[in-house]
Design a protein around this motif. Structure first.
Motif, PDB file in Angstrom:
ATOM      1  N   ARG A  84      24.264  40.540  40.081  1.00  0.00           N
ATOM      2  CA  ARG A  84      24.377  39.163  40.551  1.00  0.00           C
ATOM      3  C   ARG A  84      23.234  38.810  41.502  1.00  0.00           C
ATOM      4  O   ARG A  84      22.598  37.752  41.377  1.00  0.00           O
ATOM      5  N   GLU A  85      22.947  39.692  42.449  1.00  0.00           N
ATOM      6  CA  GLU A  85      21.882  39.398  43.418  1.00  0.00           C
ATOM      7  C   GLU A  85      20.525  39.292  42.724  1.00  0.00           C
ATOM      8  O   GLU A  85      19.685  38.485  43.118  1.00  0.00           O
ATOM      9  N   THR A  86      20.313  40.126  41.711  1.00  0.00           N
ATOM     10  CA  THR A  86      19.040  40.078  40.979  1.00  0.00           C
ATOM     11  C   THR A  86      18.913  38.753  40.242  1.00  0.00           C
ATOM     12  O   THR A  86      17.837  38.154  40.175  1.00  0.00           O
ATOM     13  N   TRP A  87      20.034  38.300  39.725  1.00  0.00           N
ATOM     14  CA  TRP A  87      20.035  37.004  39.042  1.00  0.00           C
ATOM     15  C   TRP A  87      19.828  35.862  40.036  1.00  0.00           C
ATOM     16  O   TRP A  87      19.001  34.969  39.823  1.00  0.00           O
ATOM     17  N   GLU A  88      20.546  35.899  41.165  1.00  0.00           N
ATOM     18  CA  GLU A  88      20.478  34.797  42.123  1.00  0.00           C
ATOM     19  C   GLU A  88      19.101  34.681  42.775  1.00  0.00           C
ATOM     20  O   GLU A  88      18.596  33.594  42.998  1.00  0.00           O
ATOM     21  N   GLU A  89      18.494  35.826  43.105  1.00  0.00           N
ATOM     22  CA  GLU A  89      17.240  35.779  43.868  1.00  0.00           C
ATOM     23  C   GLU A  89      16.002  35.736  42.986  1.00  0.00           C
ATOM     24  O   GLU A  89      14.956  35.235  43.400  1.00  0.00           O
ATOM     25  N   ALA A  90      16.098  36.303  41.775  1.00  0.00           N
ATOM     26  CA  ALA A  90      14.909  36.418  40.927  1.00  0.00           C
ATOM     27  C   ALA A  90      15.118  35.832  39.536  1.00  0.00           C
ATOM     28  O   ALA A  90      14.202  35.888  38.705  1.00  0.00           O
ATOM     29  N   CYS A  91      16.300  35.267  39.262  1.00  0.00           N
ATOM     30  CA  CYS A  91      16.600  34.717  37.936  1.00  0.00           C
ATOM     31  C   CYS A  91      16.219  35.701  36.838  1.00  0.00           C
ATOM     32  O   CYS A  91      15.716  35.297  35.776  1.00  0.00           O
ATOM     33  N   ALA A  92      16.425  36.974  37.091  1.00  0.00           N
ATOM     34  CA  ALA A  92      16.092  38.021  36.120  1.00  0.00           C
ATOM     35  C   ALA A  92      17.362  38.715  35.644  1.00  0.00           C
ATOM     36  O   ALA A  92      18.231  39.048  36.457  1.00  0.00           O
ATOM     37  N   GLU A  93      17.448  38.911  34.328  1.00  0.00           N
ATOM     38  CA  GLU A  93      18.578  39.606  33.751  1.00  0.00           C
ATOM     39  C   GLU A  93      18.210  41.078  33.638  1.00  0.00           C
ATOM     40  O   GLU A  93      17.131  41.405  33.125  1.00  0.00           O
ATOM     41  N   VAL A  94      19.085  41.952  34.134  1.00  0.00           N
ATOM     42  CA  VAL A  94      18.766  43.381  34.111  1.00  0.00           C
ATOM     43  C   VAL A  94      19.901  44.192  33.500  1.00  0.00           C
ATOM     44  O   VAL A  94      21.061  43.785  33.506  1.00  0.00           O
ATOM     45  N   SER A  95      19.507  45.345  32.985  1.00  0.00           N
ATOM     46  CA  SER A  95      20.456  46.340  32.511  1.00  0.00           C
ATOM     47  C   SER A  95      20.360  47.518  33.484  1.00  0.00           C
ATOM     48  O   SER A  95      19.279  48.088  33.681  1.00  0.00           O
ATOM     49  N   LEU A  96      21.484  47.863  34.124  1.00  0.00           N
ATOM     50  CA  LEU A  96      21.430  48.855  35.208  1.00  0.00           C
ATOM     51  C   LEU A  96      21.288  50.277  34.705  1.00  0.00           C
ATOM     52  O   LEU A  96      21.899  50.660  33.708  1.00  0.00           O
ATOM     53  N   GLY A  97      20.497  51.057  35.431  1.00  0.00           N
ATOM     54  CA  GLY A  97      20.423  52.499  35.252  1.00  0.00           C
ATOM     55  C   GLY A  97      21.192  53.175  36.377  1.00  0.00           C
ATOM     56  O   GLY A  97      22.105  52.587  36.962  1.00  0.00           O
TER      57      GLY A  97
END
Ligand code: ZN
Ligand code: ZN
Lengths: 184, 184
Positions: A84-97
């Motif tokens: 969520r924080e990655t989306w809110e601050e950087a508008c980037a979708e990530v897949s977690l490792g």
């Protein structure tokens, strides 16, 4: 903390029965108010060997660069908070490792968690709390303009691990004391 | 939360400016009271292939077995919290290894951390919050009498890892949802 949030009576400091620390205790209804460390969850977002950083639009450390991270909320998991924080601050979708680092900052009662993360499509833009967001090659990291020591030490360990192509995937667990916090 | 702990005025729920969630906000001084997950830190104390468990002397789950663990306090690190709880509940001195598991239990707003730990001298006894403390061979674990699902799932993964002599030392990060919590 001055007043009881349950009954509005004055709060005093006392060691409750069976406890060994001073707590905030209500003088009237005896409710004990515990204070506990907060979790900050974030990611190391990677795209084609580069790392995504955000330049902060808010205090503290406005104008400095950070990995996307923020306070974990009630009702969510550590992984959900990091995504969520990655989306809110950087508008980037990530897949977690895996969980890369867990760093206690005891003088501010925080525990910072950073997950390795693959960006899913390489897209990003500045969220409301960021002035700008950019991908950095390892040699481009703005070491002198990083916002927080937990970010600097996480990035140092991340790039050190890549160089030694270490197979050790254990989480880096460490603490940052006030003296180190002042240095960066 | 009914009253402001700063000024004793009534609290209401509202979404603060720049936020996207309802928070407890003071109707008079506008202080926002954030609620965040709490960290429970503990260990998997090992001695000669056996694991140390504590039978709880307190609620919740009095009489059931647990790994030594408890709420992390302000001012300490995750590692210090894990070592302290192991000492308080099992009177066992441990040397910490890697972070073995990090488990969110979102419906009770907790994150449980368990570190691998070597007992330093094999000595232990029941602390104030334990009825008894004992070392268990893998086949002796009282699976039906474990206090919490985070303990059961940490032990399951610990013994599974030993069997497969996996070299993967990554932290086990997962969540326990209400349905799973009811099962154990
Ligand atoms: Zn009260
Ligand atoms: Zn107030």
């Amino acid at each position: 903390m001055k007043y009881c949030s349950d009954c509005a009576a004055p709060i005093s400091k006392a060691i409750p029965d069976g406890d060994n620390r001073e707590r905030f205790v209500c003088s009237q209804c005896d409710t004990v108010f515990y204070q506990n460390p907060k979790i900050v969850a974030g990611t190391i977002p990677v795209w084609q060997g580069k790392v995504l950083l955000c330049r902060r639009a808010i205090e503290p450390r406005r104008g400095y660069w950070t990995l996307p991270a923020g306070f974990m909320e009630n009702g969510e998991s550590t992984e959900q908070a990091a995504i969520r924080e990655t989306w809110e601050e950087a508008c980037a979708e990530v897949s977690l490792g895996p969980l890369f680092s867990m760093i206690t900052v005891p003088h501010i009662d925080q525990v910072h968690l950073f997950f390795l993360a693959q960006m899913t499509d390489g897209r990003f833009s500045a969220g409301e709390e960021s002035l700008e967001v950019a991908l950095f090659e390892p040699q481009e990291i703005p070491w002198q303009q990083l916002a927080f020591p937990t970010v600097g030490q996480t990035l140092e360990r991340y790039f050190a691990g890549n160089e030694h192509s270490s197979s050790d995937s254990a989480t880096h667990v460490f603490d940052i004391l006030p003296r180190q916090a002042l240095k960066l």
